[in-house]
Design a protein around this motif. Structure first.
Motif, PDB file in Angstrom:
ATOM      1  N   ASN A  66      -8.404  -6.093 -38.602  1.00  0.00           N
ATOM      2  CA  ASN A  66      -9.371  -5.343 -39.423  1.00  0.00           C
ATOM      3  C   ASN A  66      -9.444  -3.569 -38.154  1.00  0.00           C
ATOM      4  OD1 ASN A  66     -10.379  -6.315 -40.931  1.00  0.00           O
ATOM      5  ND2 ASN A  66     -11.851  -7.444 -38.888  1.00  0.00           N
ATOM      6  N   PHE A  67      -9.381  -2.881 -38.617  1.00  0.00           N
ATOM      7  CA  PHE A  67      -9.212  -1.355 -37.813  1.00  0.00           C
ATOM      8  C   PHE A  67     -10.609  -0.754 -38.490  1.00  0.00           C
ATOM      9  CE2 PHE A  67      -7.335  -0.118 -42.214  1.00  0.00           C
ATOM     10  CZ  PHE A  67      -7.954   0.850 -42.107  1.00  0.00           C
ATOM     11  N   GLU A  68     -10.714   0.520 -37.619  1.00  0.00           N
ATOM     12  CA  GLU A  68     -11.743   1.361 -38.052  1.00  0.00           C
ATOM     13  C   GLU A  68     -11.947   2.655 -36.776  1.00  0.00           C
ATOM     14  OE1 GLU A  68     -16.227   1.528 -36.269  1.00  0.00           O
ATOM     15  OE2 GLU A  68     -16.152  -0.769 -36.579  1.00  0.00           O
ATOM     16  N   PHE A  69     -11.827   3.679 -37.470  1.00  0.00           N
ATOM     17  CA  PHE A  69     -12.307   5.512 -37.168  1.00  0.00           C
ATOM     18  C   PHE A  69     -13.406   5.574 -36.705  1.00  0.00           C
ATOM     19  CE2 PHE A  69      -7.535   4.708 -39.095  1.00  0.00           C
ATOM     20  CZ  PHE A  69      -6.877   5.226 -37.247  1.00  0.00           C
ATOM     21  N   PRO A  70     -14.056   5.670 -36.001  1.00  0.00           N
ATOM     22  CA  PRO A  70     -15.648   6.080 -35.936  1.00  0.00           C
ATOM     23  C   PRO A  70     -15.977   7.241 -35.534  1.00  0.00           C
ATOM     24  CG  PRO A  70     -15.374   4.770 -34.216  1.00  0.00           C
ATOM     25  CD  PRO A  70     -14.125   4.836 -35.263  1.00  0.00           C
ATOM     26  N   ASN A  71     -16.620   8.225 -36.272  1.00  0.00           N
ATOM     27  CA  ASN A  71     -16.937   9.193 -35.758  1.00  0.00           C
ATOM     28  C   ASN A  71     -15.682  10.491 -35.958  1.00  0.00           C
ATOM     29  OD1 ASN A  71     -19.219   8.519 -34.151  1.00  0.00           O
ATOM     30  ND2 ASN A  71     -18.952   9.376 -32.640  1.00  0.00           N
ATOM     31  N   LEU A  72     -15.088  10.610 -37.598  1.00  0.00           N
ATOM     32  CA  LEU A  72     -14.126  10.915 -37.365  1.00  0.00           C
ATOM     33  C   LEU A  72     -14.778  12.269 -38.453  1.00  0.00           C
ATOM     34  CD1 LEU A  72     -11.317   9.197 -39.462  1.00  0.00           C
ATOM     35  CD2 LEU A  72     -11.233  10.332 -37.624  1.00  0.00           C
ATOM     36  N   PRO A  73     -14.536  13.299 -38.159  1.00  0.00           N
ATOM     37  CA  PRO A  73     -14.802  14.521 -39.154  1.00  0.00           C
ATOM     38  C   PRO A  73     -14.727  14.528 -40.137  1.00  0.00           C
ATOM     39  CG  PRO A  73     -13.155  15.226 -38.137  1.00  0.00           C
ATOM     40  CD  PRO A  73     -13.384  13.971 -37.301  1.00  0.00           C
ATOM     41  N   PRO A  74     -15.787  15.040 -41.405  1.00  0.00           N
ATOM     42  CA  PRO A  74     -15.493  14.875 -43.139  1.00  0.00           C
ATOM     43  C   PRO A  74     -13.673  15.932 -43.549  1.00  0.00           C
ATOM     44  CG  PRO A  74     -18.052  16.030 -42.425  1.00  0.00           C
ATOM     45  CD  PRO A  74     -16.406  15.587 -40.726  1.00  0.00           C
ATOM     46  N   GLY A  75     -12.978  15.397 -43.724  1.00  0.00           N
ATOM     47  CA  GLY A  75     -12.289  15.589 -44.452  1.00  0.00           C
ATOM     48  C   GLY A  75     -10.920  15.468 -45.438  1.00  0.00           C
ATOM     49  N   ILE A  76     -10.012  14.983 -45.412  1.00  0.00           N
ATOM     50  CA  ILE A  76      -9.469  14.439 -46.795  1.00  0.00           C
ATOM     51  C   ILE A  76      -8.355  13.793 -45.572  1.00  0.00           C
ATOM     52  CG2 ILE A  76      -7.523  14.052 -48.866  1.00  0.00           C
ATOM     53  CD1 ILE A  76     -10.618  15.154 -49.687  1.00  0.00           C
ATOM     54  N   TYR A  77      -8.053  12.492 -46.240  1.00  0.00           N
ATOM     55  CA  TYR A  77      -6.678  12.249 -44.968  1.00  0.00           C
ATOM     56  C   TYR A  77      -6.642  11.289 -45.462  1.00  0.00           C
ATOM     57  CZ  TYR A  77     -10.520  13.193 -40.810  1.00  0.00           C
ATOM     58  OH  TYR A  77     -10.897  13.980 -40.112  1.00  0.00           O
ATOM     59  N   THR A  78      -4.927  10.983 -44.471  1.00  0.00           N
ATOM     60  CA  THR A  78      -4.327  10.180 -45.092  1.00  0.00           C
ATOM     61  C   THR A  78      -3.822   9.104 -43.526  1.00  0.00           C
ATOM     62  OG1 THR A  78      -2.597  11.909 -46.444  1.00  0.00           O
ATOM     63  CG2 THR A  78      -1.807  10.387 -45.371  1.00  0.00           C
ATOM     64  N   ILE A  79      -3.552   7.869 -44.618  1.00  0.00           N
ATOM     65  CA  ILE A  79      -4.056   6.605 -43.346  1.00  0.00           C
ATOM     66  C   ILE A  79      -2.509   6.051 -43.987  1.00  0.00           C
ATOM     67  CG2 ILE A  79      -5.562   4.460 -43.256  1.00  0.00           C
ATOM     68  CD1 ILE A  79      -6.857   6.811 -42.735  1.00  0.00           C
ATOM     69  N   SER A  80      -1.818   5.388 -42.531  1.00  0.00           N
ATOM     70  CA  SER A  80      -0.052   5.407 -42.524  1.00  0.00           C
ATOM     71  C   SER A  80      -0.876   3.927 -41.742  1.00  0.00           C
ATOM     72  CB  SER A  80       0.351   6.352 -41.820  1.00  0.00           C
ATOM     73  OG  SER A  80       0.276   7.420 -42.551  1.00  0.00           O
ATOM     74  N   VAL A  81       0.324   3.623 -41.713  1.00  0.00           N
ATOM     75  CA  VAL A  81       0.358   1.754 -40.983  1.00  0.00           C
ATOM     76  C   VAL A  81       1.987   1.902 -40.764  1.00  0.00           C
ATOM     77  CG1 VAL A  81      -0.728  -0.651 -40.978  1.00  0.00           C
ATOM     78  CG2 VAL A  81      -1.603   0.573 -42.365  1.00  0.00           C
ATOM     79  N   GLU A  82       2.165   0.982 -40.149  1.00  0.00           N
ATOM     80  CA  GLU A  82       3.513   1.018 -39.046  1.00  0.00           C
ATOM     81  C   GLU A  82       3.714  -0.582 -38.455  1.00  0.00           C
ATOM     82  OE1 GLU A  82       5.869   4.102 -37.515  1.00  0.00           O
ATOM     83  OE2 GLU A  82       4.145   6.074 -37.925  1.00  0.00           O
ATOM     84  N   GLN A  83       4.414  -1.382 -38.658  1.00  0.00           N
ATOM     85  CA  GLN A  83       4.972  -2.443 -38.108  1.00  0.00           C
ATOM     86  C   GLN A  83       5.561  -3.387 -38.140  1.00  0.00           C
ATOM     87  OE1 GLN A  83       3.174  -4.289 -35.902  1.00  0.00           O
ATOM     88  NE2 GLN A  83       2.611  -6.233 -35.806  1.00  0.00           N
ATOM     89  N   ALA A  84       6.628  -3.369 -36.585  1.00  0.00           N
ATOM     90  CA  ALA A  84       8.414  -3.642 -36.682  1.00  0.00           C
ATOM     91  C   ALA A  84       7.990  -4.986 -37.913  1.00  0.00           C
ATOM     92  CB  ALA A  84       8.084  -4.695 -35.922  1.00  0.00           C
TER      93      ALA A  84
END
Length: 578
Positions: A66-84
């Motif tokens: 699980n992941f969480e980004f609390p207290n982000l300002p409103p807007g349009i986001y791109t979520i990216s994930v990287e793992q070896a």
């Protein structure tokens, strides 16, 4: 009158299973990262990048993916994930509104991290990460939906389940901001809480609103109607929070003009003519970056001119009645100078006509201030078009500064100045038109806020917020400053400037006051709402610990005597000489 209110809210420390993310000015993006077999992936790097400003924030998934980004300002986001050992996965166009918690669950596929997969669509899921109810009204809706007079965003509350139809309350003088009111879930309207970016925007704890930002300056409107967190503040009805637009890396702006008039209005059946109306709503806004990816600005200006000749149908004494000829009355008029002390044995006036010599000279002066009726009879026998003007200038300014990857500062300032004029029906004599509210009114309002967010670590985020909302409203009757009562021969009324003007006269059976002005006028009203809030969010595994405080100081000032007005009131009822 001075009222001081100290409220400390949100003093409880809660340990929850990531089910509650009430936020006054920001939002939260969360999700779960898995592989193609459905197993969770721990230690994966997750990055959230805001499209318009280029700002980024990174974290890693916990032991359960699980992941969480609390207290982000409103807007349009791109979520990216990287793992070896896995291809990079990204999902764009994640819209984050204030006080919202969109979930982004992504599945990694085996491969080289230099390879990437873009997820362009995802089936919507049932909201299961929060318990509150309400509605987020996005910018595209606020810009394109019909909003009625003044293009007031509060009309959009009609779309929220459990709300009554928004309505205008009080006079144009008192409700200078032209705010609209609604009831939510059966609660009184004072139970609602209106905010601008988390700062209290209420007059007298919900009676009205101090500022109504123009719809063209609003990014989104968040409405929570039940089960919202204590962080959002006091309310038994709804919490409505307005977020203003921010600048981005690309310059953007616009100009607009809306107008309406009475050229094609139909005449009311009971009115002699159509009232006149010319309404103009025009302004513009502009935003962009002073420093790319770092410092952004947005500003707007709006002017509203509402000019009318409003229709008024009143009942005033006819010419024969003013001269003492009451022969049309079916009630016998007795001479109070005859008969016994207890009123018995009085003699009627011949033909129900009171001799001119018996009429009070002050009463004749007062009646002489009235015009002649425009129609026959005693009811609705006077019609007139009266000038009305309400001119409003308002502006907003907002700055956003991404100080570092861990620090963000946002500040705003809003100002509004409505000026109201309503002409009286009978000039200096006033009259009952428009509820006897005739005169001038000026309200100066401002609302300001400062918000600072600090990321101490991937698991600890703090928000600090402070702001002030203030208004000063002055309204005066049209004859303010005159000794009108003293000049008519009525002593003891005009003793100072505050009690200046004409005494009120009520006569049963006519539109009241026949002469005089609203008992509420004049007044001097002012209020200052000072807010300071601090919220801490700590992620501990799959749990969230949230704590903080919200301190508000309300200073209310009022100079007004409206029971019988500072000029006093004479009331003449039936059967006084029987």
């Amino acid at each position: 009158m001075k009222v001081r209110l100290y409220a400390v809210i949100l003093t409880a420390l809660s340990v929850l299973t990531a089910l509650s993310f009430g936020q006054a000015v920001n939002g939260t993006i969360l999700g779960t990262i898995t592989d193609i077999t459905g197993a969770t992936v721990a230690g994966a790097k997750v990055t959230a990048q805001e499209t318009n400003t280029g700002t980024t924030r990174s974290t890693v998934t916990n032991d359960t993916g699980n992941f969480e980004f609390p207290n982000l300002p409103p807007g349009i986001y791109t979520i990216s994930v990287e793992q070896a050992g896995f291809k990079k996965v990204s999902r764009g166009n994640v819209e984050l509104a204030v006080n919202s918690t969109p979930r982004v669950d992504l599945a990694l596929q085996p491969g080289n991290v230099n390879e990437s997969i873009d997820v362009t669509a995802e089936a919507p899921v049932l909201q299961s990460d929060r318990a509150d109810t309400g509605r987020a009204i996005a910018q595209v809706q606020t810009a394109n939906m019909p909003l009625g007079t003044n293009r007031n965003y509060q009309s959009l509350l009609n779309l929220v389940p459990g709300t009554t139809r928004a309505s205008f309350q009080h006079s144009q003088f008192f409700n200078a901001a032209s705010s609209l009111q609604t009831q939510v879930n059966g609660q009184m309207r004072q139970g609602n809480n209106y905010q601008i970016e988390g700062i209290d925007n209420n007059q007298r704890t919900g009676l009205l609103q101090i500022m109504v930002p123009p719809i063209e300056a609003i990014q989104n409107v968040d409405v929570s109607t039940s089960n919202f967190d204590a962080e959002l503040g006091r309310a038994s009805g709804a919490v409505t929070n307005v977020i203003l637009k921010s600048g981005g890396n690309q310059y953007h702006g616009g100009a607009y003009w809306f107008t309406r008039n009475s050229e094609f209005n139909a005449r009311n059946y009971f009115d002699a003519t159509v009232g006149h109306l010319v309404y103009n709503y025009f302004g513009g806004n502009f935003g962009g970056a002073l420093v790319k990816n770092k410092l952004f600005f947005f500003g707007d200006y709006l002017r509203i001119t509402d000019h009318q000749a409003n229709t008024n149908l009143l009942g005033i004494p006819a010419a024969d009645i003013r001269g003492g000829n009451l022969s049309r009355s079916a009630t016998t008029i007795y001479d109070p100078a005859t008969g016994n002390a207890d009123g018995t044995g009085r003699t009627p006036f011949a033909g129900n006509i009171i001799p001119t010599s018996r009429l009070n000279p002050i009463s004749l002066k007062i009646l002489g201030l009235l015009p002649n009726p425009t129609a026959a009879g005693d009811n609705n026998n006077w019609f007139g078009l009266l000038p009305f003007r309400k001119d409003t200038d308002s502006m907003d300014w907002k700055m956003d500064w991404n100080m570092s990857a861990s620090d963000r500062l946002s500040g705003r300032f809003s100002f509004s100045r409505p000026v109201v004029f309503q002409a009286p029906a009978f000039g200096a004599a006033g009259g009952a038109a428009q509820g006897a509210f005739a005169g001038t009114g000026v309200q100066k309002s401002y609302s300001t806020g400062l918000n600072y967010n600090r990321i101490f670590s991937n698991t600890l985020v703090a928000e600090f917020r402070a702001g002030v909302a203030h208004y000063n409203n002055k309204a005066q009757n049209a004859d303010f400053g005159t000794n009108a009562s003293q000049q008519l021969g009525i002593p003891g009324v005009n003793i100072d400037q505050y009690s200046s003007g004409l005494v009120g006269i009520n006569i049963n059976g006519f539109s009241n006051p026949v002469v005089g002005f609203s008992a509420s006028l004049p007044w001097v009203r002012a209020e200052a709402n000072i807010d300071m809030a601090n919220t801490w969010t700590k992620n501990a595994g799959n749990h969230t610990v949230k704590f903080g405080a919200d301190i508000r100081r309300v200073r209310d000032e009022l100079l007004q005597m409206q029971t019988f007005s500072p000029r006093g009131l004479y009331t003449f009822a039936d059967a006084q000489t029987s």
